[in-house]
Structure formats: C-alpha cells, structure tokens
Scaffold this motif. Structure first.
Motif, short mmCIF file in Angstrom:
data_model
loop_
_atom_site.label_atom_id
_atom_site.label_comp_id
_atom_site.label_asym_id
_atom_site.label_seq_id
_atom_site.Cartn_x
_atom_site.Cartn_y
_atom_site.Cartn_z
N UNK A 3 -16.48 -17.17 13.27
CA UNK A 3 -16.50 -16.50 14.56
C UNK A 3 -15.11 -16.03 15.01
N UNK A 4 -14.08 -16.44 14.27
CA UNK A 4 -12.71 -16.02 14.61
C UNK A 4 -11.83 -16.12 13.37
N UNK A 5 -10.77 -15.34 13.36
CA UNK A 5 -9.84 -15.33 12.22
C UNK A 5 -8.43 -15.60 12.72
N UNK A 91 -2.73 -5.68 5.19
CA UNK A 91 -2.67 -6.24 6.54
C UNK A 91 -3.31 -5.32 7.58
N UNK A 92 -2.84 -4.10 7.65
CA UNK A 92 -3.33 -3.18 8.68
C UNK A 92 -4.81 -2.88 8.51
N UNK A 93 -5.24 -2.71 7.29
CA UNK A 93 -6.66 -2.40 7.04
C UNK A 93 -7.54 -3.56 7.50
N UNK A 94 -7.16 -4.79 7.18
CA UNK A 94 -7.97 -5.94 7.56
C UNK A 94 -7.96 -6.14 9.08
N UNK A 95 -6.81 -5.99 9.71
CA UNK A 95 -6.75 -6.13 11.15
C UNK A 95 -7.62 -5.08 11.84
N UNK A 96 -7.63 -3.88 11.31
CA UNK A 96 -8.47 -2.82 11.88
C UNK A 96 -9.94 -3.15 11.70
N UNK A 97 -10.31 -3.71 10.54
CA UNK A 97 -11.70 -4.07 10.29
C UNK A 97 -12.14 -5.18 11.24
N UNK A 98 -11.30 -6.16 11.44
CA UNK A 98 -11.63 -7.27 12.33
C UNK A 98 -11.80 -6.77 13.76
N UNK A 201 -10.64 -20.92 -0.79
CA UNK A 201 -10.63 -19.77 -1.69
C UNK A 201 -9.18 -19.32 -1.87
N UNK A 202 -8.97 -18.45 -2.84
CA UNK A 202 -7.61 -18.00 -3.15
C UNK A 202 -7.65 -16.51 -3.50
N UNK A 203 -6.76 -15.73 -2.89
CA UNK A 203 -6.66 -14.31 -3.19
C UNK A 203 -5.19 -13.96 -3.40
N UNK A 204 -4.93 -12.84 -4.05
CA UNK A 204 -3.55 -12.45 -4.32
C UNK A 204 -2.91 -11.69 -3.17
N UNK A 205 -3.73 -10.98 -2.40
CA UNK A 205 -3.23 -10.29 -1.21
C UNK A 205 -4.41 -10.00 -0.29
N UNK A 206 -4.13 -9.63 0.95
CA UNK A 206 -5.19 -9.43 1.92
C UNK A 206 -6.13 -8.29 1.54
N UNK A 207 -5.66 -7.34 0.75
CA UNK A 207 -6.52 -6.22 0.35
C UNK A 207 -7.66 -6.69 -0.55
N UNK A 208 -7.58 -7.91 -1.10
CA UNK A 208 -8.63 -8.45 -1.95
C UNK A 208 -9.75 -9.09 -1.15
N UNK A 209 -9.51 -9.32 0.13
CA UNK A 209 -10.53 -10.01 0.93
C UNK A 209 -11.78 -9.16 1.05
N UNK A 210 -12.91 -9.77 0.76
CA UNK A 210 -14.19 -9.07 0.76
C UNK A 210 -15.10 -9.64 1.84
N UNK A 211 -15.41 -8.84 2.84
CA UNK A 211 -16.26 -9.29 3.94
C UNK A 211 -17.59 -9.85 3.44
#
Length: 219
Positions: A3-5, A91-98, A201-211
């Motif tokens: 419910x929050x990030x 970073x910017x892409x994920x923040x915009x998606x959130x 979980x583990x990712x290499x950068x925020x661009x790898x995060x998959x909703x």
C-alpha cells in the motif's frame, strides 16, 4: 498487498557512494587517519556521526571535534551532489509510475536533513514524496528500524504493507526489523554476497522493477 513504497536515498536514488568515499578519504586524511578506498565500505550505510566515531576510535585525532569533522564530511558530500548529482537509472520512471498509481511514497535516509534537501532539490524529485524522513528525526539511525517506522506512520500505512528499496545491508536490516518487504539493490561488486539473502528480492537497478511481480494496487 503493498500500500506504500519507501526509498532509501544514497545508493538508491543517487549514486552518491563515490562522493561519500572521497569526502571521507579527504576529511579523515587531513586529520591523520590513513584510509584506503576499500576501507570506506566498512562503514557504508552508517550515519555520518557513527562513521566519524568509528574512525576516531581506530585512530584518534586532536584539534578538531567529532561534530566539526562530521560537518566537514557532510559539507563536501553536499557540494558534490549539488554540482554533479544525477538520479540513478530507473528512478524517475518508477517515481512517475507510483504517482500515477496514487501509491503513497516516502524517503527514509540515514543522511542529514541538509543532505536530504540537497539531493531532493538537485534531482528535482521532492514532489514525488508524501513524507521525507532523515536521521535527525529519530532516536537511532539504521540499522535500527526507527526511521522506517516513522515513514510508515507519516504515510498512515501499516509497516507490513510497505515495500522498501535499499542498497545496503544496514538499511535492509532496518527495514526488515520494521516488518517491511524489502527489495535489495546491491552494488555490482556485492551482487553475489550472501548478506543480501535477508531481502525479499534483489534487482540490479530500479529499471528492473516489475509491477506485475508484486501485489501493487493498479488503478
């Protein structure tokens, strides 16, 4: 369901670790503390006060207080961030998606208010966060869970419903102690280190995060 990030700052939103390393080498070096670059990784994720106390215990100096030493490190890092700081990949892409999904977002950093403000303003991302939490706001910095519990409280979300992005073992430990779900973003040279097994979980950068991989409310 998430419910929050909550985001850590150094090493997650901005690649400031090299700036911290150089500042510590310069400031402590002037005080007679001989450090090698790899030694600064021993204190990664710690508060600046804790780092200063650590190296003072290893090699005590005279003439400059711990408070002034801490301030000198912070000042040099702030200057570096202001002059050449850039948001990390994704970073910017994920923040915009959130923001589009209307998910409450907070920042929880072991850095000072001054450095937090410098980073948010330099990257122009302050408006994405509903809460900004820095080390001065809590009794204990990471690895204590205080700052993550504060962030959850400010967002009015239960800790168990928070998803955290962290790059250091210290920060991951703090978020797990708070009862949160944690995605680790280790430095490339530490990708295989077993200490990150405590993360969910583990990712290499925020661009790898998959909703689609997480129970995020998609509106």
């Amino acid at each position: 369901m998430v419910k929050a990030v909550i985001f850590d700052m150094d090493g997650v939103l901005i690649d400031s670790e090299p700036m911290w390393q150089q500042a510590e080498l310069d400031v402590f070096g002037r005080l007679g503390v001989t450090l090698q670059p790899h030694q600064t990784k021993q204190t990664a994720g710690m508060t600046t006060r804790a780092v200063t106390e650590y190296w003072y215990q290893q090699s005590p100096w005279q003439g400059v207080s711990l408070a002034d030493t801490e301030a000198a490190v912070i000042s040099q890092v702030a200057q570096s961030i202001a002059s050449r700081g850039e948001a990390k990949k994704g970073v910017l892409r994920l923040l915009q998606q959130l923001q589009q999904q209307q998910l409450p977002t907070a920042l929880a950093t072991n850095s000072s208010q001054y450095l937090m403000d410098t980073t948010l303003d330099t990257l122009a991302i302050r408006h994405y966060f509903a809460a900004h939490c820095c080390v001065e706001m809590v009794a204990q910095g990471k690895p204590a869970p205080d700052i993550y519990l504060l962030a959850a409280s400010k967002l009015e979300v239960a800790p168990a419903d928070c998803l955290v992005f962290e790059d250091s073992y210290t920060g991951i430990s703090a978020a797990k102690a708070a009862g949160m779900t944690v995605i680790a973003i280790p430095a490339a040279e530490e990708w295989q280190h077993e200490k990150f097994a405590i993360a969910d979980a583990k990712i290499r950068c925020l661009s790898e995060f998959d909703f689609s991989s997480w129970s995020l409310p998609l509106r």
